[in-house]
Design an enzyme around this catalytic site. Sequence first.
Site, PDB file in Angstrom:
ATOM      1  N   LYS A  44      -5.836  13.197   0.587  1.00  0.00           N
ATOM      2  CA  LYS A  44      -6.509  12.888  -0.222  1.00  0.00           C
ATOM      3  C   LYS A  44      -8.235  14.160  -0.254  1.00  0.00           C
ATOM      4  O   LYS A  44      -8.315  14.859  -1.341  1.00  0.00           O
ATOM      5  CB  LYS A  44      -7.417  12.027  -0.223  1.00  0.00           C
ATOM      6  N   TYR A  86      -7.078   7.009   9.416  1.00  0.00           N
ATOM      7  CA  TYR A  86      -6.933   7.379   7.769  1.00  0.00           C
ATOM      8  C   TYR A  86      -6.003   8.617   8.068  1.00  0.00           C
ATOM      9  O   TYR A  86      -4.476   8.800   7.137  1.00  0.00           O
ATOM     10  CB  TYR A  86      -7.479   7.595   7.401  1.00  0.00           C
TER      11      TYR A  86
HETATM   12  N1  LIG Z   1      -8.250   0.639  -0.768  1.00  0.00           N
HETATM   13  C1  LIG Z   1      -9.435   1.541  -0.283  1.00  0.00           C
HETATM   14  O1  LIG Z   1     -10.079   0.924   0.560  1.00  0.00           O
HETATM   15  C2  LIG Z   1      -9.250   2.639  -1.365  1.00  0.00           C
HETATM   16  C3  LIG Z   1     -10.541   3.248  -1.220  1.00  0.00           C
HETATM   17  C4  LIG Z   1     -10.653   4.725  -2.003  1.00  0.00           C
HETATM   18  C5  LIG Z   1      -9.808   5.042  -2.467  1.00  0.00           C
HETATM   19  N2  LIG Z   1      -8.007   4.402  -3.398  1.00  0.00           N
HETATM   20  C6  LIG Z   1      -7.733   4.625  -3.505  1.00  0.00           C
HETATM   21  O2  LIG Z   1      -7.571   4.002  -5.155  1.00  0.00           O
HETATM   22  C7  LIG Z   1      -5.779   4.352  -5.927  1.00  0.00           C
HETATM   23  C8  LIG Z   1      -5.799   2.956  -5.967  1.00  0.00           C
HETATM   24  O3  LIG Z   1      -4.720   1.783  -4.930  1.00  0.00           O
HETATM   25  P1  LIG Z   1      -5.513   0.933  -4.394  1.00  0.00           P
HETATM   26  O4  LIG Z   1      -6.920   0.471  -3.237  1.00  0.00           O
HETATM   27  O5  LIG Z   1      -6.331   0.415  -5.636  1.00  0.00           O
HETATM   28  O6  LIG Z   1      -3.486  -0.301  -4.374  1.00  0.00           O
HETATM   29  P2  LIG Z   1      -2.938  -0.852  -4.559  1.00  0.00           P
HETATM   30  O7  LIG Z   1      -1.977  -1.318  -4.238  1.00  0.00           O
HETATM   31  O8  LIG Z   1      -3.174  -1.800  -5.623  1.00  0.00           O
HETATM   32  O9  LIG Z   1      -2.519   0.955  -5.899  1.00  0.00           O
HETATM   33  C9  LIG Z   1      -1.787   1.636  -5.408  1.00  0.00           C
HETATM   34  C10 LIG Z   1      -1.060   1.779  -6.566  1.00  0.00           C
HETATM   35  O10 LIG Z   1      -0.410   2.894  -6.211  1.00  0.00           O
HETATM   36  C11 LIG Z   1       0.806   2.649  -7.042  1.00  0.00           C
HETATM   37  N3  LIG Z   1       2.359   3.432  -5.728  1.00  0.00           N
HETATM   38  C12 LIG Z   1       2.581   4.165  -5.206  1.00  0.00           C
HETATM   39  N4  LIG Z   1       3.648   4.879  -5.184  1.00  0.00           N
HETATM   40  C13 LIG Z   1       3.641   5.380  -6.350  1.00  0.00           C
HETATM   41  C14 LIG Z   1       4.946   5.945  -7.014  1.00  0.00           C
HETATM   42  N5  LIG Z   1       6.120   6.459  -6.656  1.00  0.00           N
HETATM   43  N6  LIG Z   1       4.940   6.088  -8.377  1.00  0.00           N
HETATM   44  C15 LIG Z   1       3.281   5.552  -9.085  1.00  0.00           C
HETATM   45  N7  LIG Z   1       2.948   4.716  -8.329  1.00  0.00           N
HETATM   46  C16 LIG Z   1       3.175   4.862  -6.522  1.00  0.00           C
HETATM   47  C17 LIG Z   1       1.376   1.757  -6.951  1.00  0.00           C
HETATM   48  O11 LIG Z   1       2.805   1.221  -7.333  1.00  0.00           O
HETATM   49  C18 LIG Z   1       0.212   0.623  -6.854  1.00  0.00           C
HETATM   50  O12 LIG Z   1      -0.289   0.401  -7.869  1.00  0.00           O
HETATM   51  C19 LIG Z   1      -5.383   4.992  -4.161  1.00  0.00           C
HETATM   52  O13 LIG Z   1      -5.485   6.322  -4.525  1.00  0.00           O
HETATM   53  C20 LIG Z   1      -6.125   4.612  -3.228  1.00  0.00           C
HETATM   54  O14 LIG Z   1      -5.705   5.532  -1.875  1.00  0.00           O
HETATM   55  C21 LIG Z   1      -8.156   3.413  -2.115  1.00  0.00           C
END
Ligand SMILES: NC(=O)c1ccc[n+]([C@@H]2O[C@H](COP(=O)([O-])OP(=O)(O)OC[C@H]3O[C@@H](n4cnc5c(N)ncnc54)[C@H](O)[C@@H]3O)[C@@H](O)[C@H]2O)c1
Length: 254
Positions: A160, A153
């Site tokens: 984070k 990570y």
């Molecule tokens: N998937 C996992 O395992 C997980 C676990 C814990 C937390 N998260 C967090 O959840 C959140 C959403 O991620 P996800 O897993 O749904 O994946 P996802 O890829 O569906 O969503 C990530 C989003 O970030 C957006 N993004 C990236 N750069 C950007 C910018 N410059 N301006 C505006 N938007 C931007 C993308 O367009 C996308 O919609 C993130 O913060 C991620 O770190 C994910």
Amino acid sequence: MGILEGKRILVTGVLTDASIAFSVAKLAQEEGATVVLTGFGRLSLVERIAKRLPEPAPVLELDVQDTDQLDTLASRVGEHVGGLDGVVHSIGFAPQTALGGNFLNTSWEDVATALHVSTFSFKSLAVACLPLMKEGGAVVGLDFDASRAWPVYDWMGVAKAGLESASRYLARDLGKQGIRVNLVAAGPLRTMAAKSIPGFKEFEESWPSRAPLGWDLTDTVPAAKACVALMSDWFPATTGEIVHVDGGVHAIGG
Ligand SMILES: NC(=O)c1ccc[n+]([C@@H]2O[C@H](COP(=O)([O-])OP(=O)(O)OC[C@H]3O[C@@H](n4cnc5c(N)ncnc54)[C@H](O)[C@@H]3O)[C@@H](O)[C@H]2O)c1
């Protein structure tokens, strides 16, 4: 009656229907909210995905690295809703060199991008929405437990950790305006963002067996439910908090 009845919610971060944000938007609508979405880059894709929601939702462009788009966000959202009661930050990005075991060699430029998009933007988004939150409300962000170092990570973990701290400072500064700021620390989910992490498989293999409650890598609903609950009136005195939605892994040693 749903727990978000009458509330107006801005949801960022919908990219595909596997996005955590998609589940949040869907559940928020099912619970009675009016939802406005923002999308980044591939807007026609986001618009297509938005059509799969129970109700049509407008999609506004927002690149959190673009100051003009942040500065105009409140007026653009204001064309659809008179104010906001909730804002969801579901945005994360780190260049490939910042992930996957390259921690010691990542350049500052790449780290800076990760921090700009994944950490600083939590503050930028909240501040951009303030003109629409005169009556208070809730800001919720998506976190991945940053209390320890994980395999692969890397700088996203540092981003984070920064997000967790920024959330507490935002809670401090926005509390007097009646705005609560909280994070949902989700376990690993197979989204676009996750697939772009080299070695994400390591999480996938260990998490379901380590979680006391078990863990479904494809089910974004539990994390979305927590986001919706935090934006409802059922957490009126909770701010600066991190709610873990990870099957319980954070609580277990070994
Ligand atoms: N998937 C996992 O395992 C997980 C676990 C814990 C937390 N998260 C967090 O959840 C959140 C959403 O991620 P996800 O897993 O749904 O994946 P996802 O890829 O569906 O969503 C990530 C989003 O970030 C957006 N993004 C990236 N750069 C950007 C910018 N410059 N301006 C505006 N938007 C931007 C993308 O367009 C996308 O919609 C993130 O913060 C991620 O770190 C994910």
